[in-house]
Motif scaffolding. Structure first.
Motif, short mmCIF file in Angstrom:
data_model
loop_
_atom_site.label_atom_id
_atom_site.label_comp_id
_atom_site.label_asym_id
_atom_site.label_seq_id
_atom_site.Cartn_x
_atom_site.Cartn_y
_atom_site.Cartn_z
N LYS A 10 -4.47 12.25 -19.38
CA LYS A 10 -5.10 11.51 -20.46
C LYS A 10 -6.28 10.65 -19.86
N VAL A 11 -6.37 10.52 -18.56
CA VAL A 11 -7.46 9.69 -18.00
C VAL A 11 -8.87 10.52 -18.10
N LYS A 12 -9.80 9.98 -18.48
CA LYS A 12 -10.99 10.88 -18.83
C LYS A 12 -12.15 10.05 -18.15
N PRO A 13 -13.24 10.85 -17.62
CA PRO A 13 -14.41 9.99 -17.08
C PRO A 13 -15.08 9.25 -17.99
N PRO A 14 -15.57 8.16 -17.39
CA PRO A 14 -16.49 7.20 -18.49
C PRO A 14 -17.65 8.05 -18.87
N GLU A 15 -17.66 8.72 -19.97
CA GLU A 15 -18.54 9.52 -20.52
C GLU A 15 -19.88 8.86 -20.89
N ARG A 16 -19.67 7.60 -21.53
CA ARG A 16 -20.84 6.84 -22.22
C ARG A 16 -21.63 6.29 -21.00
N SER A 17 -20.94 6.11 -19.95
CA SER A 17 -21.73 5.34 -18.67
C SER A 17 -22.24 6.38 -17.64
N ILE A 18 -21.72 7.50 -17.62
CA ILE A 18 -22.59 8.73 -17.30
C ILE A 18 -23.73 9.13 -18.18
N ALA A 19 -23.50 9.14 -19.38
CA ALA A 19 -24.86 9.39 -20.22
C ALA A 19 -25.78 8.42 -20.00
N SER A 20 -25.42 7.30 -19.99
CA SER A 20 -26.37 6.18 -19.76
C SER A 20 -27.14 6.35 -18.57
N ALA A 21 -26.44 6.38 -17.33
CA ALA A 21 -27.00 6.57 -16.14
C ALA A 21 -27.80 7.79 -15.95
N LYS A 22 -27.75 9.00 -16.91
CA LYS A 22 -28.38 9.92 -16.90
C LYS A 22 -29.82 9.80 -17.54
N GLN A 23 -29.74 9.02 -18.80
CA GLN A 23 -30.58 8.51 -19.46
C GLN A 23 -31.62 7.78 -18.79
N THR A 24 -31.17 6.76 -18.02
CA THR A 24 -31.93 5.70 -17.09
C THR A 24 -32.60 6.90 -16.07
N ALA A 25 -31.85 7.73 -15.39
CA ALA A 25 -32.50 8.31 -14.35
C ALA A 25 -33.63 9.29 -15.00
N ALA A 26 -33.38 9.80 -16.06
CA ALA A 26 -34.49 10.66 -16.85
C ALA A 26 -35.74 9.85 -16.99
N VAL A 27 -35.56 8.51 -17.59
CA VAL A 27 -36.78 7.64 -17.95
C VAL A 27 -37.42 7.42 -16.53
N MET A 28 -36.72 6.82 -15.62
CA MET A 28 -37.16 6.51 -14.44
C MET A 28 -38.06 7.66 -13.61
N GLN A 29 -37.76 8.94 -13.83
CA GLN A 29 -38.37 9.94 -13.24
C GLN A 29 -39.72 10.08 -13.79
N ASN A 30 -40.13 9.66 -15.23
CA ASN A 30 -41.28 9.52 -15.72
C ASN A 30 -42.04 8.60 -15.40
N VAL A 31 -41.68 7.49 -15.08
CA VAL A 31 -42.42 6.35 -14.74
C VAL A 31 -43.16 6.54 -13.65
N LYS A 32 -44.82 6.11 -14.05
CA LYS A 32 -45.74 6.45 -12.78
C LYS A 32 -46.14 4.58 -12.67
N PRO A 33 -46.73 4.53 -11.53
CA PRO A 33 -47.23 2.99 -11.32
C PRO A 33 -48.70 3.04 -11.90
N HIS A 34 -48.94 1.75 -12.40
CA HIS A 34 -50.11 1.49 -13.08
C HIS A 34 -51.20 0.93 -12.11
N PRO A 35 -52.43 1.68 -11.98
CA PRO A 35 -53.35 1.20 -11.08
C PRO A 35 -53.72 -0.20 -11.23
N ARG A 36 -54.11 -0.88 -10.43
CA ARG A 36 -54.29 -2.43 -10.53
C ARG A 36 -55.74 -2.67 -10.72
N PRO A 37 -56.28 -3.37 -12.02
CA PRO A 37 -57.55 -3.51 -12.29
C PRO A 37 -58.58 -4.16 -11.12
N ALA A 38 -59.57 -3.91 -11.24
CA ALA A 38 -60.49 -4.60 -9.96
C ALA A 38 -60.47 -5.82 -9.97
N GLY A 39 -60.22 -6.56 -10.90
CA GLY A 39 -60.57 -8.23 -11.18
C GLY A 39 -59.26 -8.74 -10.80
#
Length: 165
Positions: free
Chosen positions: A117-146
């Motif tokens: 009856k023991v199952k893996p923590p499906e909600r935690s796994i889904a949340s971690a996958k979602q966070t990883a997907a968001v983090m893959q699309n993150v790009k650093p913003h260039p610093r303005p000159a001033g």
């Protein structure tokens, strides 16, 4: 702690410093209390688990006595109590062993059914996958000159920190 109504006027800086010191002392006291409570709980848990382990060891070493008692009880029940027959002790001990094996098998089935009856923590796994997907699309913003660099910002922060001491 100083009396706020001692008749002297205090500056805003002194009031803030006093409040900060008192808040810091309060936080330190709360942390010390939490540590003391944790130490006490850990000590109780260690004593409790030690007692449980000792009880399990005593129970484990008493199982052979239970098997002997069961075998002699079977012999007595079948008429061996008066010295006139009864089942042979070999068969009595084998029945005692079979009873222990059946009990162990039933307990094993209960354990297996509970482990299935023991199952893996499906909600935690889904949340971690979602966070990883968001983090893959993150790009650093260039610093303005001033905007000043991190080193300049840190130097300014340290000079402000030194002047307020």
């Amino acid at each position: 702690m100083s009396d706020p109504f001692d008749g002297t006027e205090r500056s805003l800086g002194q009031l803030v410093a006093s409040a900060t010191a008192e808040m810091s002392a309060l936080v330190h006291d709360e942390i010390a209390l939490a540590k003391a409570e944790l130490r006490q709980d850990v000590k109780r848990g260690a004593i409790g688990s030690g007692a449980a382990i000792a009880a399990a060891v005593v129970l484990l070493f008493s199982l052979p006595m239970l098997s002997f008692a069961l075998a002699y009880a079977i012999n007595t029940w079948t008429g061996g109590h008066n010295g006139h027959g009864g089942w042979n002790l070999v068969w009595c001990f084998l029945l005692s062993f079979a009873f222990n094996v059946i009990v162990a098998g039933l307990l094993g089935l209960v354990a297996v059914s509970k482990f299935k009856k023991v199952k893996p923590p499906e909600r935690s796994i889904a949340s971690a996958k979602q966070t990883a997907a968001v983090m893959q699309n993150v790009k650093p913003h260039p610093r303005p000159a001033g905007v000043p660099s991190a080193e300049v910002t840190m130097a300014k922060a340290q000079s402000v920190a030194r002047s307020s001491v």
